[in-house]
Scaffold this active site. Structure first.
Site, PDB file in Angstrom:
ATOM      1  N   ARG A   1      -8.874  -8.316  -1.440  1.00  0.00           N
ATOM      2  CA  ARG A   1      -7.637  -8.659  -2.185  1.00  0.00           C
ATOM      3  C   ARG A   1      -7.132 -10.057  -1.811  1.00  0.00           C
ATOM      4  O   ARG A   1      -7.339 -10.529  -0.692  1.00  0.00           O
ATOM      5  CB  ARG A   1      -6.571  -7.573  -1.960  1.00  0.00           C
ATOM      6  CG  ARG A   1      -7.023  -6.254  -2.579  1.00  0.00           C
ATOM      7  CD  ARG A   1      -6.016  -5.159  -2.412  1.00  0.00           C
ATOM      8  NE  ARG A   1      -4.795  -5.414  -3.157  1.00  0.00           N
ATOM      9  CZ  ARG A   1      -3.727  -4.627  -3.095  1.00  0.00           C
ATOM     10  NH1 ARG A   1      -3.755  -3.563  -2.319  1.00  0.00           N
ATOM     11  NH2 ARG A   1      -2.658  -4.898  -3.800  1.00  0.00           N
TER      12      ARG A   1
ATOM     13  N   SER B   1       6.336 -11.210  -7.230  1.00  0.00           N
ATOM     14  CA  SER B   1       5.692 -10.286  -6.290  1.00  0.00           C
ATOM     15  C   SER B   1       6.620 -10.001  -5.123  1.00  0.00           C
ATOM     16  O   SER B   1       7.012 -10.910  -4.392  1.00  0.00           O
ATOM     17  CB  SER B   1       4.378 -10.881  -5.763  1.00  0.00           C
ATOM     18  OG  SER B   1       4.023 -10.266  -4.543  1.00  0.00           O
TER      19      SER B   1
ATOM     20  N   ASP C   1       3.473  -0.435 -10.628  1.00  0.00           N
ATOM     21  CA  ASP C   1       2.651   0.648 -10.086  1.00  0.00           C
ATOM     22  C   ASP C   1       2.579   1.852 -11.031  1.00  0.00           C
ATOM     23  O   ASP C   1       1.766   2.752 -10.828  1.00  0.00           O
ATOM     24  CB  ASP C   1       3.192   1.089  -8.719  1.00  0.00           C
ATOM     25  CG  ASP C   1       2.979   0.006  -7.657  1.00  0.00           C
ATOM     26  OD1 ASP C   1       2.118  -0.876  -7.867  1.00  0.00           O
ATOM     27  OD2 ASP C   1       3.678   0.042  -6.635  1.00  0.00           O
TER      28      ASP C   1
ATOM     29  N   LYS D   1      -5.069  -4.930  -7.669  1.00  0.00           N
ATOM     30  CA  LYS D   1      -4.499  -3.841  -6.870  1.00  0.00           C
ATOM     31  C   LYS D   1      -5.631  -3.179  -6.065  1.00  0.00           C
ATOM     32  O   LYS D   1      -6.679  -3.767  -5.882  1.00  0.00           O
ATOM     33  CB  LYS D   1      -3.763  -2.847  -7.776  1.00  0.00           C
ATOM     34  CG  LYS D   1      -2.541  -3.458  -8.470  1.00  0.00           C
ATOM     35  CD  LYS D   1      -1.465  -3.834  -7.468  1.00  0.00           C
ATOM     36  CE  LYS D   1      -0.287  -4.525  -8.102  1.00  0.00           C
ATOM     37  NZ  LYS D   1       0.638  -5.093  -7.127  1.00  0.00           N
TER      38      LYS D   1
ATOM     39  N   ARG E   1      -7.231  -1.999 -11.883  1.00  0.00           N
ATOM     40  CA  ARG E   1      -6.704  -0.803 -12.582  1.00  0.00           C
ATOM     41  C   ARG E   1      -6.825  -0.905 -14.098  1.00  0.00           C
ATOM     42  O   ARG E   1      -6.757   0.124 -14.782  1.00  0.00           O
ATOM     43  CB  ARG E   1      -5.248  -0.555 -12.176  1.00  0.00           C
ATOM     44  CG  ARG E   1      -5.143  -0.032 -10.773  1.00  0.00           C
ATOM     45  CD  ARG E   1      -3.731   0.288 -10.358  1.00  0.00           C
ATOM     46  NE  ARG E   1      -3.771   0.864  -9.022  1.00  0.00           N
ATOM     47  CZ  ARG E   1      -2.746   0.854  -8.181  1.00  0.00           C
ATOM     48  NH1 ARG E   1      -1.602   0.311  -8.526  1.00  0.00           N
ATOM     49  NH2 ARG E   1      -2.874   1.398  -6.988  1.00  0.00           N
TER      50      ARG E   1
ATOM     51  N   ARG F   1      -3.586   5.721  -7.339  1.00  0.00           N
ATOM     52  CA  ARG F   1      -2.825   5.818  -8.594  1.00  0.00           C
ATOM     53  C   ARG F   1      -3.746   6.080  -9.799  1.00  0.00           C
ATOM     54  O   ARG F   1      -3.359   6.768 -10.739  1.00  0.00           O
ATOM     55  CB  ARG F   1      -1.967   4.575  -8.805  1.00  0.00           C
ATOM     56  CG  ARG F   1      -0.921   4.432  -7.713  1.00  0.00           C
ATOM     57  CD  ARG F   1       0.267   3.600  -8.126  1.00  0.00           C
ATOM     58  NE  ARG F   1       0.913   3.017  -6.960  1.00  0.00           N
ATOM     59  CZ  ARG F   1       1.722   3.675  -6.139  1.00  0.00           C
ATOM     60  NH1 ARG F   1       1.999   4.943  -6.343  1.00  0.00           N
ATOM     61  NH2 ARG F   1       2.258   3.064  -5.108  1.00  0.00           N
TER      62      ARG F   1
HETATM   63  C1  S3P Z   1       4.987  -3.450  -3.205  1.00  0.00           C
HETATM   64  C2  S3P Z   1       4.952  -4.443  -4.153  1.00  0.00           C
HETATM   65  C3  S3P Z   1       4.038  -4.448  -5.307  1.00  0.00           C
HETATM   66  C4  S3P Z   1       3.432  -3.063  -5.523  1.00  0.00           C
HETATM   67  C5  S3P Z   1       2.968  -2.437  -4.257  1.00  0.00           C
HETATM   68  C6  S3P Z   1       4.106  -2.282  -3.271  1.00  0.00           C
HETATM   69  C7  S3P Z   1       5.964  -3.562  -2.101  1.00  0.00           C
HETATM   70  O1  S3P Z   1       3.003  -5.374  -5.068  1.00  0.00           O
HETATM   71  O2  S3P Z   1       2.374  -3.133  -6.448  1.00  0.00           O
HETATM   72  O3  S3P Z   1       2.414  -1.144  -4.495  1.00  0.00           O
HETATM   73  O4  S3P Z   1       6.231  -2.548  -1.420  1.00  0.00           O
HETATM   74  O5  S3P Z   1       6.493  -4.663  -1.908  1.00  0.00           O
HETATM   75  P1  S3P Z   1       3.135  -6.941  -5.451  1.00  0.00           P
HETATM   76  O6  S3P Z   1       4.233  -7.506  -4.662  1.00  0.00           O
HETATM   77  O7  S3P Z   1       1.803  -7.519  -5.098  1.00  0.00           O
HETATM   78  O8  S3P Z   1       3.379  -6.952  -6.932  1.00  0.00           O
END
Ligand code: S3P
Length: 424
Positions: free
Chosen positions: A122, A165, A312, A339, A343, A385
């Site tokens: 990732r 993000s 999500d 992710k 997905r 998921r």
């Molecule tokens: C999260 C932020 C999201 C989400 C992840 C949890 C978090 O990711 O998809 O499951 O707890 O801050 P991104 O910040 O990469 O969008």
């Protein structure tokens, strides 16, 4: 891994209390650990990802104890973490890795964060680049984990996030706690704001102005007591099942309905779902009971601005759109490709195997609703998921389906299949 057969069911009925929100649980452990004094958190989620976060802080000398529903974290202040003896392994947890990077940025020791095969693929430049602007050296393997972080002197920064993000925003806000001046993070659409809310509750000097968040470094945080509401991401699977299966009615108690997180409620309402929120509560995180019953859905347009608050939940929204009347168009969902697995690919492949009609062009998805899905072999690609969304699709299908790796739900929701049994 043992396969699991999912047979269609007529309806879902009952009341549910779900385990704690994953994002809030991670933050309670992290912020509790760098606050001064005791934090007592009720209903921290017991899942693989959050347990990686707990272990990482235990490896840095923080005492964390769990007794029934209460987790006690003996915080040692902003600079109280001890240098870990070995690399910190966070398994499959992207949130642990990215948020911890921000906290490690402020420590006066070097540490390495590593993860499993999926996490190691990732993208991490999104973290290492802004932290470099803050004067923190983060070595990656070609933009991927492991991350070697040399913490110490953090400079405040004013940073425009290239993508909305919460993980990047949170890492920079955590690093900003250690900087001499004011760190500002600017977003184009609001990502989940759990970090800002909790930092404020623990006494940080933080200001939110629209899409911008600023934190002034140098102020110690103080341990607090808090309750973690149920996880709306976990709730969304049962909501979807109840909407799709005629004669269903489900009430899910005390779920996080933070508007930066609960976009699925708005999208489902737009699709025509019968959803009610009652008994609203919450201290610094809003929560409520969600009541949902079966009913027809219509296809809708979902724009880029709606994606962060429902990121999500998109896999389960793909399932719902596949069974809605008409066409659903989803724009700006490209982040789904990075992710736990891609997905867009995993959901398209699995739903098509069940008879859904999905087209993907660049990062636009077009889903034409069909009358029914048929049972099929489902490949999770180790993604919790994808697994839970496809299980719900399988409950509605004609004929049985087989899931290749049901254990992957342990990442966020180990009780998923037993809770589901209780509703059948
Ligand atoms: C999260 C932020 C999201 C989400 C992840 C949890 C978090 O990711 O998809 O499951 O707890 O801050 P991104 O910040 O990469 O969008």
């Amino acid at each position: 891994m043992e396969e699991l057969t999912i047979r269609p069911v007529p309806r879902l009925k009952g009341d549910l209390v779900l385990p704690g929100d994953k994002s809030i649980s991670h933050r309670a452990v992290m912020i509790g650990a760098i606050a001064k004094g005791k934090t007592i958190a009720k209903d921290i989620l017991d899942c693989d990802d959050c347990n990686y976060t707990i272990r990482a802080f235990a490896d840095m000398g923080i005492v964390i104890k769990k007794e029934s529903r209460y987790t006690t974290i003996e915080g040692k202040g902003l600079r109280g973490l001890a240098r870990p003896k070995a690399s910190l392994n966070v398994g499959n947890s992207g949130t642990s890795m990215r948020l911890l990077a921000g906290i490690l940025a402020g420590q006066d020791f070097s540490a390495t964060l590593e993860g499993d095969e999926s996490l190691s693929a990732r993208p991490m430049k999104r973290i290492s680049e802004p932290l470099a602007l803050m004067g923190v050296s983060v070595n990656t393997r070609d933009g991927h984990p492991p991350l070697e972080i040399r913490g110490g002197n953090v400079k405040a920064v004013d940073y425009v996030l290239p993508i909305p993000s919460a993980q990047i925003k949170s890492a920079l806000l955590f690093a900003g706690l250690y900087a001499a001046g004011v760190t500002t993070v600017r977003e184009s659409s609001k990502s989940r704001d759990h970090t800002e809310r909790m930092l404020e509750y623990f006494g940080a000097d933080i200001k939110v102005e629209g899409l911008n968040v600023s934190v002034k470094g140098g102020r110690e945080l103080a341990g607090r007591e808090l309750e973690v509401p149920g996880d709306i991401s976990s709730a969304s699977f049962f909501m979807a099942g109840a909407i799709l299966l005629d004669g269903s009615k489900v009430r899910i108690k005390n779920v996080s309905i933070n508007p930066t997180r609960a976009g699925v409620l708005d999208i489902l309402t737009k699709m025509g779902a019968k959803i009610k929120i009652v008994n609203k509560t919450g201290l610094f995180e809003p929560a409520g009971d969600i009541e949902v019953e079966s009913g027809p859905l219509r296809g809708v347009s979902i724009g880029e601005g709606e994606i962060p608050a429902a990121i999500d939940e998109l896999p389960i929204i793909f399932v719902l759109a596949s069974l809605a009347k008409g066409r659903t168009v989803i724009k700006g969902a490209g982040e789904l490709r990075v992710k736990e697995t891609d997905r867009i690919r995993s959901m398209k492949e699995n739903l098509e195997a069940m008879g859904a009609r999905i087209r993907v062009s660049a990062d636009e998805m077009i889903i034409e609703g069909v009358d029914a899905l048929k049972g099929a072999g489902i490949k999770t690609y180790g993604d919790h998921r994808t697994c839970m969304a496809m299980t719900v699709a399988a409950l509605t299908a004609k004929g049985a389906s087989k899931i290749d790796d049901p254990q992957c739900v342990n990442k966020s929701f180990p009780q998923f299949f037993s809770v589901l049994e209780g509703l059948k």
